[in-house]
Design a protein around this motif. Structure first.
Motif, PDB file in Angstrom:
ATOM      1  N   THR A   1       0.850  -1.194   0.000  1.00 48.13           N
ATOM      2  CA  THR A   1       0.000   0.000   0.000  1.00 48.13           C
ATOM      3  C   THR A   1       0.884   1.242   0.000  1.00 48.13           C
ATOM      4  O   THR A   1       1.971   1.251   0.588  1.00 48.13           O
ATOM      5  CB  THR A   1      -0.916   0.034   1.232  1.00 48.13           C
TER       6      THR A   1
ATOM      7  N   ARG B   1       0.568   5.863  -0.522  1.00 47.92           N
ATOM      8  CA  ARG B   1      -0.141   7.096  -0.827  1.00 47.92           C
ATOM      9  C   ARG B   1       0.872   8.241  -0.883  1.00 47.92           C
ATOM     10  O   ARG B   1       1.931   8.182  -0.241  1.00 47.92           O
ATOM     11  CB  ARG B   1      -1.200   7.429   0.231  1.00 47.92           C
TER      12      ARG B   1
ATOM     13  N   THR C   1       1.190  12.286  -0.010  1.00 48.99           N
ATOM     14  CA  THR C   1       0.584  13.399   0.716  1.00 48.99           C
ATOM     15  C   THR C   1       1.441  14.639   0.508  1.00 48.99           C
ATOM     16  O   THR C   1       2.588  14.557   0.064  1.00 48.99           O
ATOM     17  CB  THR C   1       0.482  13.106   2.225  1.00 48.99           C
TER      18      THR C   1
ATOM     19  N   ASN D   1      -7.233  14.972  -2.884  1.00 50.07           N
ATOM     20  CA  ASN D   1      -8.356  14.052  -2.644  1.00 50.07           C
ATOM     21  C   ASN D   1      -9.661  14.830  -2.865  1.00 50.07           C
ATOM     22  O   ASN D   1      -9.725  16.051  -2.682  1.00 50.07           O
ATOM     23  CB  ASN D   1      -8.311  13.446  -1.252  1.00 50.07           C
TER      24      ASN D   1
ATOM     25  N   TRP E   1     -10.198   8.149   1.195  1.00 50.78           N
ATOM     26  CA  TRP E   1      -8.995   8.269   0.364  1.00 50.78           C
ATOM     27  C   TRP E   1      -7.890   7.323   0.830  1.00 50.78           C
ATOM     28  O   TRP E   1      -7.182   6.734   0.025  1.00 50.78           O
ATOM     29  CB  TRP E   1      -8.500   9.720   0.408  1.00 50.78           C
ATOM     30  N   ALA E   2      -7.739   7.168   2.135  1.00 55.90           N
ATOM     31  CA  ALA E   2      -6.628   6.379   2.675  1.00 55.90           C
ATOM     32  C   ALA E   2      -6.829   4.875   2.531  1.00 55.90           C
ATOM     33  O   ALA E   2      -5.853   4.114   2.540  1.00 55.90           O
ATOM     34  CB  ALA E   2      -6.407   6.724   4.150  1.00 55.90           C
TER      35      ALA E   2
ATOM     36  N   GLY F   1      -7.658   5.847  -4.165  1.00 52.50           N
ATOM     37  CA  GLY F   1      -7.058   7.016  -3.540  1.00 52.50           C
ATOM     38  C   GLY F   1      -5.646   7.297  -3.990  1.00 52.50           C
ATOM     39  O   GLY F   1      -5.160   8.427  -3.855  1.00 52.50           O
ATOM     40  N   PHE F   2      -4.964   6.281  -4.544  1.00 49.43           N
ATOM     41  CA  PHE F   2      -3.578   6.505  -4.966  1.00 49.43           C
ATOM     42  C   PHE F   2      -3.472   7.573  -6.048  1.00 49.43           C
ATOM     43  O   PHE F   2      -2.446   8.224  -6.173  1.00 49.43           O
ATOM     44  CB  PHE F   2      -2.936   5.204  -5.470  1.00 49.43           C
TER      45      PHE F   2
ATOM     46  N   ALA G   1      -4.967  11.858   6.021  1.00 52.71           N
ATOM     47  CA  ALA G   1      -3.941  10.853   6.302  1.00 52.71           C
ATOM     48  C   ALA G   1      -3.806  10.542   7.786  1.00 52.71           C
ATOM     49  O   ALA G   1      -3.396   9.430   8.154  1.00 52.71           O
ATOM     50  CB  ALA G   1      -2.592  11.323   5.759  1.00 52.71           C
TER      51      ALA G   1
END
Length: 635
Positions: free
Chosen positions: A469, A471, A473, A503, A519-520, A525-526, A535
């Motif tokens: 996983t 993301r 930010t 997002n 989103w997380a 969400g990526f 986050a």
């Protein structure tokens, strides 16, 4: 992951700190490898050879002992010994997690069979619970053990005790993951080991080379717990934290009690605060105690609701927000109020459909609960009106004559269990007075610096493709806009030719993007950039962080903050509620602290300021990095 020390039972059984040259060499190697000071070394000297001799007595002199086997992704917790081999009864792989205790006499503590008093020590977990926790934790985190819980056995050996001297420990029923032996049962221990395990070096090699990968994320586990299908694997002082809270609840419920009681659990990012909060909640749901879980985070609470087995009004009542507690519970009250992410407690409750009480938010929360429990990390406050600190809570409690119990979590389960990384981030961001950015020399957590945001994104895409996983930010340095008329997201975050959307904002459905509160956790969400508000409270295998124009390298070699380049409206203040520059700067540094501590395995950092980017490259010495899989990635 820290390494354990590998030696055969024969070698350890012959171990003498002042014996032959070979024995002294083994003693020196063991001490240098494991560290821990004189008291820990005395423990090894006293316990390890005794247990090793039991293995030799069982005909297992050739078996490998993995000494001080670390719990994955923790900074401190470790099993005294792990054995890996073949079950002679059926030829399958088998593993033993062994906890050795020098205790000679024990007594129950806190009027509970789960905890014990030992002379000269603070209250201890029941050793069977401790070793069970290790078994569960290893099953969840070591890839080769996923789905093999029936092959993992827990064993406690108190070689200085007799059955009579620790009689209270036998009140706990033994099972596969929790067997207890004292010197009174030496013969039974030898027979038990002889029957169940045989040496197999290849199984040890397989265990030591296994990938470390959690079986499901936090919210997957939370969902199973909330449906009554699973429990959280808690370790050491996490279990003591749960016990402390439950003890306060029982004391508060006693007929003789006339005082309100309050508990504060503090700990850094990844110390297990939210896991403990859910464990307590799960334990209380099937008792006479009413319990409510509240946060100041829309994303975190909404996601918990999604994973719960409850729906509609029931789930909304179970998982709610700080600002709604007083309106919903002032008449009836609640016995236990779990305030997770309590650093986000506001000065006053203020929001849509919230009837103002005229009280401070801390007053609302405490007045509605017999036992309010606050979980907080003061460095994660990110808005001017967030006032949740240990000092504020204690001052409030002292003023109102409320008894406070403070539990501090010491271990670290995120950022590769690296306390060094948290220190490095704090120094980098200037969160410690007088601190300067320092070189990153830690291990166990992968810190990478990207030369462009595109290279950051490409690397993180490769990790997602590999099943991990991730993301990206960023600091809140770009305006956040509503979806376009064609139901696509505007590319708000623009860095040169690279542009990506934040997002999603607002209720408009965008097929390619989840609601911001998901989103997380939603794979879609990526494709968007997250901020502190989406986050915070979440974690990813890999965290990508963009240090925006609001933070740059200053002339003195430290990072300067320019709040005028930040677009977060609460930081701008109003005429009636101004935000002073030093407060805005502190909150921006805190926001980056939150973003930089979301990763479990690694972080990739990109700075828009060229001088800061150059400094980060120098501090981290980015170059080709070889991963466990053997692939080489260059950013």
């Amino acid at each position: 992951m820290r390494e354990s020390f590998r030696a055969t039972a024969d070698e350890i059984a012959k171990y003498k700190p002042h014996g032959s040259r070979a024995e002294v060499l083994l003693s020196t190697m063991l001490a240098e490898h494991l560290g821990g000071g004189k008291s820990m070394k005395r423990s090894w000297d006293a316990s390890l050879p005794v247990f090793a001799q039991r293995l030799v007595d069982a005909g297992l002199g050739d078996i490998d002992m993995l000494i001080e086997y670390p719990m994955p992704e923790t900074a401190k917790s470790a099993a005294d010994v792990v054995l890996a081999g073949i079950d002679p009864r059926d030829g399958t792989r088998i593993y033993f997690v062994v906890e050795l205790k020098q205790w000679s006499i024990t007594r129950p503590a806190w009027e509970s069979a789960q905890f014990v008093e030992v002379a000269g020590l603070p209250v201890q977990n029941h050793p069977i619970d401790q070793v069970r926790g290790y078994c569960e934790f290893l099953t969840n985190y070591v890839a080769v053990l996923h789905g093999r819980s029936e092959s993992i056995h827990g064993l406690v050996y108190l070689h200085n005790a007799t059955r009579a001297s620790v009689r209270n420990l036998f009140d706990r029923a033994p099972d596969r993951s929790g067997q207890l032996f004292t010197s009174s049962e030496d013969a039974a221990l030898v027979a038990y080991l002889r029957e169940r395990i045989a040496p197999a070096p290849e199984v040890v090699d397989e265990l030591l080379s296994s990938d470390i990968r959690r079986c499901g994320g936090f919210f997957d586990t939370a969902g199973e717990i909330l449906r009554g299908r699973s429990t959280i694997a808690l370790l050491d002082n996490q279990r003591l934290a749960v016990a402390a809270v439950l003890n306060e609840i029982e004391q508060a419920a006693a007929p003789s009690n006339t005082r309100k009681r309050l508990v504060v659990v503090t700990g850094g990012p990844g110390s297990g605060k939210s896991a403990i909060a859910l464990d307590i909640m799960n334990r209380l749901r099937d008792t006479r105690h009413s319990v409510v879980h509240a946060t100041g985070s829309g994303a975190f609470t909404t996601t918990l609701r999604k994973y719960s087995d409850k729906r509609g009004a029931e789930v909304n009542a179970l998982f709610t927000y700080f600002m709604r507690i007083y309106n919903n519970h002032r008449a009836t009250g609640v016995e236990v109020l779990i305030c997770d992410e309590a650093h986000r407690v506001r000065r006053v409750s203020d929001g849509p459909r919230v009837k103002k009480s005229g009280l401070s938010q801390i007053d609302e929360l405490v007045s509605c609960a017999r036992v309010p429990v606050f979980f907080l990390d003061e460095q994660q406050a990110v808005r001017p009106d967030e006032v949740g600190t240990m000092k504020m809570i204690r001052e409030y409690a002292d003023h109102h004559g409320i008894q406070v119990r403070h539990v501090e979590l010491e271990d670290q389960f995120r950022c590769g269990a690296s306390a060094d990384y948290l220190d490095w981030v704090s120094s980098l961001l200037g969160l410690r007075a007088g601190a300067y950015p320092t070189s990153w020399r830690g291990d166990g957590f992968d810190v990478r610096i990207a030369s462009t945001p595109q290279k950051m994104e490409d690397f993180l895409k490769s990790r997602v493709a590999a099943g991990e996983t991730a993301r990206i930010t960023a600091g809140f340095c770009w305006e956040w806009n509503e979806p376009l008329d064609d139901r696509t997201l505007p590319a708000d975050v623009v860095i040169g030719s690279w542009a990506r959307p934040w997002n999603k904002k607002g209720p408009t459905v965008v097929p390619s993007a989840p609601h911001s509160e998901y989103w997380a956790t939603d794979p879609r969400g990526f494709g968007q950039i997250g901020c502190t508000y989406t986050a915070q409270g979440f974690e990813f295998d890999w965290a990508g962080v963009i240090l925006g124009p609001d933070i740059a390298l200053g002339v003195d070699g430290r990072l300067d903050v320019d709040a005028t380049k930040n677009c977060d409206k609460p930081l701008k203040g109003t005429k009636n509620k101004p935000v002073f520059d030093e407060d805005a700067e502190r909150l921006i540094r805190n926001a980056y602290y939150v973003l930089l501590t979301r990763g479990l395995r690694g972080v990739v950092i990109y700075a828009t300021d060229p001088d800061l980017r150059d400094l980060l490259h120098e501090l981290v010495k980015v170059g080709p990095r070889r991963r466990a899989s053997g692939s080489v990635v260059e950013l």
